[in-house]
Scaffold this active site. Sequence first.
Site, short mmCIF file in Angstrom:
data_model
loop_
_atom_site.label_atom_id
_atom_site.label_comp_id
_atom_site.label_asym_id
_atom_site.label_seq_id
_atom_site.Cartn_x
_atom_site.Cartn_y
_atom_site.Cartn_z
N SER A 28 73.50 139.01 2.90
CA SER A 28 73.39 137.82 2.06
C SER A 28 73.15 136.54 2.86
CB SER A 28 74.67 137.67 1.22
OG SER A 28 75.80 137.60 2.05
N THR A 29 73.43 136.54 4.17
CA THR A 29 73.16 135.35 4.99
C THR A 29 71.73 135.43 5.56
OG1 THR A 29 75.49 135.52 5.62
CG2 THR A 29 74.19 133.81 6.71
N ASP A 82 69.98 137.95 12.22
CA ASP A 82 70.70 138.89 11.36
C ASP A 82 72.09 138.32 11.06
OD1 ASP A 82 71.31 141.16 9.91
OD2 ASP A 82 70.71 142.55 11.49
N ASP A 85 79.50 140.80 10.45
CA ASP A 85 80.74 140.86 9.66
C ASP A 85 81.93 140.27 10.41
OD1 ASP A 85 79.66 142.25 7.31
OD2 ASP A 85 79.21 143.80 8.79
N GLY A 98 76.47 145.92 5.14
CA GLY A 98 75.42 146.23 4.15
C GLY A 98 74.83 147.61 4.35
N GLU A 104 69.27 148.00 12.06
CA GLU A 104 69.55 146.69 12.67
C GLU A 104 69.67 146.82 14.19
OE1 GLU A 104 71.86 144.41 9.04
OE2 GLU A 104 73.03 145.73 10.33
N LYS A 122 83.74 134.43 9.67
CA LYS A 122 83.40 135.65 10.42
C LYS A 122 83.89 135.58 11.88
CE LYS A 122 80.78 137.35 7.01
NZ LYS A 122 79.36 137.58 7.07
C1 5RP Z 1 74.20 144.73 7.03
C2 5RP Z 1 74.86 143.80 7.97
C3 5RP Z 1 75.01 142.40 7.54
O1 5RP Z 1 74.24 141.59 8.37
C4 5RP Z 1 76.45 142.01 7.60
O2 5RP Z 1 77.16 142.90 6.76
C5 5RP Z 1 76.68 140.58 7.14
O3 5RP Z 1 76.30 140.45 5.81
P1 5RP Z 1 76.55 139.14 4.96
O4 5RP Z 1 75.72 138.05 5.60
O5 5RP Z 1 76.11 139.50 3.58
O6 5RP Z 1 78.03 138.84 5.02
O7 5RP Z 1 75.27 144.14 9.05
O8 5RP Z 1 74.26 146.05 7.49
#
Ligand code: 5RP
Length: 223
Positions: A28-29, A82, A85, A98, A104, A122
């Site tokens: 989502s980011t 990217d 978490d 995700g 990734e 985070k």
């Molecule tokens: C997906 C990831 C995401 O980049 C990670 O989960 C962060 O996501 P968000 O920005 O939605 O908190 O590693 O596999």
Amino acid sequence: MEALKKLAGVKAAEYVTDGMVVGLGTGSTAYYFVEELGRRVNEEGLSIIGVTTSSQTTKQAESLGIPLKSVDDIDVIDITVDGSDEVDPNFNGIKGGGGALLMEKIVATPTQEYIWVVDDSKLVDQLGAFKLPVEVVQYGADRLFRHFEKKGYKPSYREQDGKRFVTDMKNYIIDLDLGKIDDPIALGKELKAMVGVVEHGLFNGMVNKVIVAGQDGVKVLEA
Ligand code: 5RP
């Protein structure tokens, strides 16, 4: 929270210049980074090639008209942006919330400037409160699961719509509820050595910059 994610994503797009090969993250980011890149491609004529990290990001990039190539067709990725978490003070992190950790990491590996975009929730002193995703092949997954149980790693299968979640690469994800990870480097090596584990969500010392959005604005942490 959405506003902070957008702030970080849009800031990261400033690092992209004409002619770059750009890794497009998932989540989502990273979404806001890809959205801003799409805007720059369409409104400013920015010329880039994107390399995506999930089917979800491929869909978004295609809808924005960002030209794409497969990771197999490029040698070097200039920059990848990217999400993450968790990030610790040594720039080790957990990714894979995700479910895209394998793609990734494959895109991150040939990347020259690897950037994470996060909100300040985070940033942690120690990794592990976020469950550590481990991507495993389907064949023999229950054996690995039992092994994780015996080790006290509190595993659970990632689920979606009441069924085991299957990644873009057709694997399962087992999330480990570790609470805290004392030695991310050692744990990464241990997991990587297990037959049937394709990849784990520890991204140790890979990131070059972390763009952090908080109530006071955006700061850039250099690794
Ligand atoms: C997906 C990831 C995401 O980049 C990670 O989960 C962060 O996501 P968000 O920005 O939605 O908190 O590693 O596999």
